[in-house]
Design a protein around this motif. Sequence first.
Motif, PDB file in Angstrom:
ATOM      1  N   VAL A 142      -7.586   2.353   4.752  1.00 10.11           N
ATOM      2  CA  VAL A 142      -7.929   1.462   3.637  1.00 10.11           C
ATOM      3  C   VAL A 142      -7.840   2.240   2.327  1.00 10.11           C
ATOM      4  O   VAL A 142      -8.463   3.299   2.187  1.00 10.11           O
ATOM      5  N   ALA A 143      -7.075   1.743   1.396  1.00 14.26           N
ATOM      6  CA  ALA A 143      -6.953   2.360   0.072  1.00 14.26           C
ATOM      7  C   ALA A 143      -7.333   1.310  -0.964  1.00 14.26           C
ATOM      8  O   ALA A 143      -6.572   0.370  -1.204  1.00 14.26           O
ATOM      9  N   GLU A 144      -8.522   1.452  -1.526  1.00 18.02           N
ATOM     10  CA  GLU A 144      -8.999   0.465  -2.494  1.00 18.02           C
ATOM     11  C   GLU A 144     -10.077   1.080  -3.365  1.00 18.02           C
ATOM     12  O   GLU A 144     -10.748   2.042  -2.979  1.00 18.02           O
ATOM     13  N   GLU A 145     -10.242   0.535  -4.543  1.00 16.23           N
ATOM     14  CA  GLU A 145     -11.291   0.941  -5.478  1.00 16.23           C
ATOM     15  C   GLU A 145     -11.318   2.455  -5.690  1.00 16.23           C
ATOM     16  O   GLU A 145     -12.367   3.090  -5.770  1.00 16.23           O
ATOM     17  N   GLY A 146     -10.113   3.043  -5.750  1.00 16.21           N
ATOM     18  CA  GLY A 146     -10.014   4.459  -6.066  1.00 16.21           C
ATOM     19  C   GLY A 146     -10.346   5.413  -4.943  1.00 16.21           C
ATOM     20  O   GLY A 146     -10.457   6.621  -5.170  1.00 16.21           O
ATOM     21  N   LEU A 148       3.361   1.164   3.108  1.00 17.51           N
ATOM     22  CA  LEU A 148       3.499  -0.052   3.909  1.00 17.51           C
ATOM     23  C   LEU A 148       4.746  -0.806   3.463  1.00 17.51           C
ATOM     24  O   LEU A 148       4.927  -1.082   2.274  1.00 17.51           O
ATOM     25  N   ARG A 149       5.601  -1.135   4.430  1.00 18.35           N
ATOM     26  CA  ARG A 149       6.780  -1.971   4.152  1.00 18.35           C
ATOM     27  C   ARG A 149       6.510  -3.323   4.819  1.00 18.35           C
ATOM     28  O   ARG A 149       6.721  -3.496   6.030  1.00 18.35           O
ATOM     29  N   SER A 150       6.024  -4.242   4.049  1.00 14.72           N
ATOM     30  CA  SER A 150       5.564  -5.530   4.586  1.00 14.72           C
ATOM     31  C   SER A 150       6.671  -6.301   5.291  1.00 14.72           C
ATOM     32  O   SER A 150       6.459  -6.892   6.357  1.00 14.72           O
ATOM     33  N   ALA A 151       7.859  -6.302   4.714  1.00 14.56           N
ATOM     34  CA  ALA A 151       8.949  -7.074   5.298  1.00 14.56           C
ATOM     35  C   ALA A 151       9.326  -6.537   6.680  1.00 14.56           C
ATOM     36  O   ALA A 151       9.622  -7.306   7.605  1.00 14.56           O
ATOM     37  N   GLU A 152       9.263  -5.213   6.837  1.00 15.26           N
ATOM     38  CA  GLU A 152       9.636  -4.602   8.127  1.00 15.26           C
ATOM     39  C   GLU A 152       8.444  -4.490   9.081  1.00 15.26           C
ATOM     40  O   GLU A 152       8.609  -4.082  10.233  1.00 15.26           O
ATOM     41  N   MET A 168       0.835  -1.191   0.000  1.00 18.21           N
ATOM     42  CA  MET A 168       0.000   0.000   0.000  1.00 18.21           C
ATOM     43  C   MET A 168       0.872   1.244   0.000  1.00 18.21           C
ATOM     44  O   MET A 168       1.858   1.337   0.736  1.00 18.21           O
ATOM     45  N   LYS A 169       0.491   2.227  -0.833  1.00 20.71           N
ATOM     46  CA  LYS A 169       1.164   3.521  -0.824  1.00 20.71           C
ATOM     47  C   LYS A 169       0.154   4.598  -1.182  1.00 20.71           C
ATOM     48  O   LYS A 169      -0.550   4.482  -2.193  1.00 20.71           O
ATOM     49  N   VAL A 170       0.094   5.619  -0.333  1.00 24.01           N
ATOM     50  CA  VAL A 170      -0.890   6.688  -0.502  1.00 24.01           C
ATOM     51  C   VAL A 170      -0.197   8.027  -0.309  1.00 24.01           C
ATOM     52  O   VAL A 170       0.666   8.170   0.567  1.00 24.01           O
ATOM     53  N   ARG A 173      -0.463   2.417  -4.631  1.00 22.64           N
ATOM     54  CA  ARG A 173      -0.655   0.975  -4.508  1.00 22.64           C
ATOM     55  C   ARG A 173      -1.778   0.753  -3.507  1.00 22.64           C
ATOM     56  O   ARG A 173      -1.744   1.300  -2.394  1.00 22.64           O
ATOM     57  N   PRO A 174      -2.808  -0.017  -3.857  1.00 19.89           N
ATOM     58  CA  PRO A 174      -3.904  -0.259  -2.922  1.00 19.89           C
ATOM     59  C   PRO A 174      -3.459  -1.159  -1.769  1.00 19.89           C
ATOM     60  O   PRO A 174      -2.453  -1.857  -1.863  1.00 19.89           O
TER      61      PRO A 174
END
Length: 369
Positions: free
Chosen positions: A36-40, A90-94, A1-3, A63-64
């Motif tokens: 939440v970032a989704e569907e625009g 969001l940095r999933s690995a960290e 995710m990136k906003v 990125r959603p």
Amino acid sequence: MKVSTRRDALFTQLQTVTRAASTRSAVQALSGVHLVAEEGRVELRATDMELGLRVPLEGQIERPGAVVLPARLIVDVVRALPGNEVSLELRSAEQDVEIRGGAATFHIRTLRLEDFPPLPELDDSDRVEVPARAFVETVQKVARSASRDETRPVLTGILVSASGDELRMVATDSYRLSVKETKLDEPLAAGFEANVPARALQELARIVGQVPTDTLIASVRTNQVIFEAGGVTLSSRLIDGQFPNYRQLLPDAYDHTLQLAGGEITEVVRRISLLAQKNAPLRLAFAEGELTVSARTPDIGEASETVPVPFHGEPLEIGFNPEFLRDGLEAIDSGDVLLKLISPLRPGLIEAADGSGFLYLLMPIRLNV
């Protein structure tokens, strides 16, 4: 995710949504904000399992995705960020979110996304449109009378009834009772009745005051209610139990009905209440043609003020909780008030003299002469 979004827009919406975040839950995710970032579209969510808020956020989704961040910390970080723009990635690995604003970078650990509960959605089947201003003004008239005592949960709510062209709200803490009946310009498409927590309605009033909207949408279900105003969705549990029949609490007749200048009597009560401390009552002594408002607190002092009133008959002295009396008078914004009395040990009634549908019943305090 990136906003990416404007810092001031994010800060404003965070201030609204975090009011629903829990401060004492054992589930960490409930102390967080669900982004939440989704569907625009981007949405911020928070809930303490009794009150839930969903707040839209203007921004660009690169990125959603979704993430839960600690509510208090994210507010403080965004408040302190330099620059006008902010990005959250969001940095999933960290297992953290990178927040950038100006030359500053923060890495904040995320809370467990799977622990954040789903919030209810509005649908078209059971929604009722209500004039936002009329609804909020009615809430504000009665909310002070709702109880804060969680041992009697049924009294911590406001009984909201809507049908035809009338909206009625009732609140009581057993020491006082507020009733406001508001006439609507147009009949509602459907009616409803529900005991809604006062906190939820006060939060809704605050939201309506911040977003430009003429209409709010209400949806009452079996054990919850959902409101939508200006893109913000508020959901709340309903309170179980039988709300008191307020009509049975209102006396059938009164011995004295006095029409008083609302602004003048309210100012007198405010002044003299300064010396009604440590649970001391505010005394109202009626004699032919006059009212003396007085208060006395041992070891602090005393005060009194006399004003002319249209009182006739045997002298009468009655005591009230100063804060409760002041609340009732202040709920009548302008014009005259009707004060109706029976005896020193029976409740008194404050009513708007203009017939605007506001009643305030107040239990007296027994006076020690």
